[in-house]
Design a protein around this motif. Sequence first.
Motif, PDB file in Angstrom:
ATOM      1  N   CYS A 257      57.263  65.287   2.694  1.00  0.00           N
ATOM      2  CA  CYS A 257      58.194  64.560   3.553  1.00  0.00           C
ATOM      3  C   CYS A 257      59.624  65.040   3.286  1.00  0.00           C
ATOM      4  O   CYS A 257      60.042  65.131   2.130  1.00  0.00           O
ATOM      5  CB  CYS A 257      58.058  63.074   3.265  1.00  0.00           C
ATOM      6  SG  CYS A 257      59.352  62.070   3.981  1.00  0.00           S
ATOM      7  N   GLU A 259      62.260  63.511   3.795  1.00  0.00           N
ATOM      8  CA  GLU A 259      63.108  62.383   3.374  1.00  0.00           C
ATOM      9  C   GLU A 259      62.923  62.060   1.893  1.00  0.00           C
ATOM     10  O   GLU A 259      63.882  61.804   1.186  1.00  0.00           O
ATOM     11  CB  GLU A 259      62.736  61.127   4.171  1.00  0.00           C
ATOM     12  CG  GLU A 259      62.946  61.244   5.656  1.00  0.00           C
ATOM     13  CD  GLU A 259      64.293  60.670   6.075  1.00  0.00           C
ATOM     14  OE1 GLU A 259      64.740  59.694   5.451  1.00  0.00           O
ATOM     15  OE2 GLU A 259      64.882  61.217   7.027  1.00  0.00           O
ATOM     16  N   CYS A 260      61.646  62.040   1.456  1.00  0.00           N
ATOM     17  CA  CYS A 260      61.394  61.536   0.098  1.00  0.00           C
ATOM     18  C   CYS A 260      60.577  62.491  -0.769  1.00  0.00           C
ATOM     19  O   CYS A 260      60.402  62.239  -1.964  1.00  0.00           O
ATOM     20  CB  CYS A 260      60.682  60.187   0.173  1.00  0.00           C
ATOM     21  SG  CYS A 260      58.955  60.324   0.635  1.00  0.00           S
ATOM     22  N   CYS A 277      53.952  59.725   6.284  1.00  0.00           N
ATOM     23  CA  CYS A 277      54.416  59.725   4.902  1.00  0.00           C
ATOM     24  C   CYS A 277      54.081  58.375   4.294  1.00  0.00           C
ATOM     25  O   CYS A 277      54.637  57.355   4.701  1.00  0.00           O
ATOM     26  CB  CYS A 277      55.919  59.972   4.815  1.00  0.00           C
ATOM     27  SG  CYS A 277      56.527  59.695   3.139  1.00  0.00           S
ATOM     28  N   CYS A 280      57.451  56.595   2.797  1.00  0.00           N
ATOM     29  CA  CYS A 280      58.444  56.121   3.778  1.00  0.00           C
ATOM     30  C   CYS A 280      57.869  55.067   4.726  1.00  0.00           C
ATOM     31  O   CYS A 280      58.583  54.170   5.156  1.00  0.00           O
ATOM     32  CB  CYS A 280      58.967  57.274   4.621  1.00  0.00           C
ATOM     33  SG  CYS A 280      60.016  58.415   3.729  1.00  0.00           S
TER      34      CYS A 280
END
Length: 283
Positions: A257, A259-260, A277, A280
Amino acid sequence: MRILSIELPEALILAKQMDKVLIGKKIESYHLQNYERMQKVGFLNKNILDFDQLLNGNIIDIKSRGNVILVDLDNNMNLLIAPEYGGELFYYEEDKAITKKYHMKIVFNDNTILTVRIKSMGCILALTSEGLSNSYMYKRDFLKGISPIEDDFNFERFSKDLNLCNRNLKSILVGKEALLVGLSNSAFQDIIYRAKLSPKRKGSELTEFEMDALYNAIKALIKERIELGGKHQFLDLYGKKGKYNPSMGPNVKGKSCSECGSEIEKMSFGGGQIYLCPNCQGL
Ligand SMILES: [Zn+2]
């Protein structure tokens, strides 16, 4: 083979391009080929001669709603095209070599040509104005649901509708009972990833904050996909490829992911595969 789904953004791009070049043109001739399979499952008129009624019709309007494109002629006839999965529509100026892979070829009075190919699901139907209102595809996309690009799609109404939906987000946004038209599994995965929601969540249990995130994710995804000329793999009326790369889908399998950093997971849900994900989207 992975088949691209033509959703609202792509159908809209095609309809707008067609509107620019086809309005006022007269249908001079047409050719249908390899359509037997489509006929069997109702994707094409059972009576091929229905298409003769398109002849000499002048195109007065072209619009799309949901995933469907509607070509309106001045002789009470309509051509309904639903590219659905992998369908291709191409436009050719005079004397250009055209693809051999089409189900329908239409030649206009100025010798320009439109070809339509349906790869998997989808349809090409010649319908009278009366026949149109009996068509499943027309009813599905033109008469039902809210279109996320129309004014009716506002947060007040959407949140009210969500509050009344004791169903999971997949069935709220995709398929027969969806509140909206024009979204399929592909758009759905990106939307819930952006909104950081699990597909299992029910509409009625979302907080105001989550509903807002979902609403904005839908608007943003559609806008972005239109601006980028459609999803990657999509070909527009001139064969130009779309530039929108989905955040979720088979293309991100095994990746992490952005983002994370968690690994993207694949889940079977609601009659399809959903990439997400787990961190998330709170699984
Ligand atoms: Zn994540």
